[in-house]
Enzyme design. Sequence first.
Site, short mmCIF file in Angstrom:
data_model
loop_
_atom_site.label_atom_id
_atom_site.label_comp_id
_atom_site.label_asym_id
_atom_site.label_seq_id
_atom_site.Cartn_x
_atom_site.Cartn_y
_atom_site.Cartn_z
CE LYS A 1 6.38 -0.21 -0.82
NZ LYS A 1 7.59 0.51 -1.14
NE ARG B 1 12.21 -3.48 -4.49
CZ ARG B 1 11.76 -2.30 -4.84
NH1 ARG B 1 11.86 -1.27 -4.01
NH2 ARG B 1 11.20 -2.12 -5.99
NE ARG C 1 2.54 2.65 -10.21
CZ ARG C 1 3.21 2.15 -9.20
NH1 ARG C 1 2.74 2.22 -7.97
NH2 ARG C 1 4.36 1.55 -9.41
NE ARG D 1 7.38 3.91 -10.94
CZ ARG D 1 7.46 3.33 -9.75
NH1 ARG D 1 6.92 3.90 -8.70
NH2 ARG D 1 8.10 2.20 -9.59
NE ARG E 1 8.62 -2.67 -11.17
CZ ARG E 1 7.77 -1.66 -11.11
NH1 ARG E 1 7.63 -0.98 -10.01
NH2 ARG E 1 7.08 -1.32 -12.16
P1 AMP Z 1 10.52 1.26 -6.78
O1 AMP Z 1 10.37 2.71 -7.11
O2 AMP Z 1 10.61 1.01 -5.30
O3 AMP Z 1 9.52 0.39 -7.48
O4 AMP Z 1 11.97 0.84 -7.35
C1 AMP Z 1 12.25 0.90 -8.72
C2 AMP Z 1 13.43 0.02 -9.04
O5 AMP Z 1 14.61 0.49 -8.33
C3 AMP Z 1 13.30 -1.43 -8.61
O6 AMP Z 1 12.55 -2.21 -9.56
C4 AMP Z 1 14.77 -1.86 -8.58
O7 AMP Z 1 15.28 -2.05 -9.88
C5 AMP Z 1 15.42 -0.62 -7.98
N1 AMP Z 1 15.45 -0.72 -6.51
C6 AMP Z 1 14.70 -0.01 -5.61
N2 AMP Z 1 14.97 -0.39 -4.36
C7 AMP Z 1 15.91 -1.37 -4.45
C8 AMP Z 1 16.59 -2.17 -3.48
N3 AMP Z 1 16.36 -2.06 -2.18
N4 AMP Z 1 17.50 -3.06 -3.93
C9 AMP Z 1 17.76 -3.19 -5.25
N5 AMP Z 1 17.14 -2.49 -6.22
C10 AMP Z 1 16.22 -1.58 -5.82
#
Ligand code: AMP
Length: 232
Positions: free
Chosen positions: A13, A88, A127, A162, A174
Amino acid sequence: MNIVFFGPNGSGKGTQGTIIKERYKIPHIETGIIFRENISKGTELGNKARAYIQRGELVPDEITIPMVHNRLKEADCSNGWLLDGFPRNLNQAVRLNGALGREGVDVDVLIQIILKRETAKKRIMGRRICVNDSNHPNNMNFAAIKPDGDRCRICGGELKKRHDDQSQAAIDQRHDIYYDTENGTLAAVQYFKDVSDRKGIPAIVELDGRNNVEEVTRELIEKLGKFKFQVS
Ligand code: AMP
């Protein structure tokens, strides 16, 4: 053009998001990146979010929803935006739709990269992030984008994992949230698909995430090209 962009962690994405941002000249708003930047700067928001992110849990809606709604009011969003990583869960989707409705703003397009959970997990486990450019694709588990030894296959830069990709439990957590059709991200997707059925908008663009990056991009551009949206 206002776009909400869905896909499980590991579906590519982020890469496709960068392409959309450049093509449509709209800000790419990634909630995960906003949180990570705040953590590295040691801000109050970052300190509140850190522990949730490390566990792979959602940062509470009371923190996340106002943060995103405020971001959408910034000047660079006046010609559209690409929301990535938000909504989310079902609550975030309902609240976003309500807030936009009050402003007379619509989501024009919903993009969903469809990928099975097992495949998404395999991608995440392999990754690696290039320290020079996080969009350089490197993955130990896929021959086409395997790093050059322990260096970036594009620029030879140092590779890192990461932080929140290091724990299998956090990855599973997640994905539990993403694939939850009751209250999680797939429930948010369905919510906007129902809005689309009722209002005829957002337009729905589904992409096959099993394909490689270039093929997904081709499908994306072809499908988005069918809509009469202005490209700046
Ligand atoms: P991502 O980079 O999108 O995988 O986000 C990393 C982490 O940020 C997620 O596992 C959540 O802990 C937090 N996070 C990102 N977007 C959201 C959201 N819309 N609502 C709540 N937590 C979020």
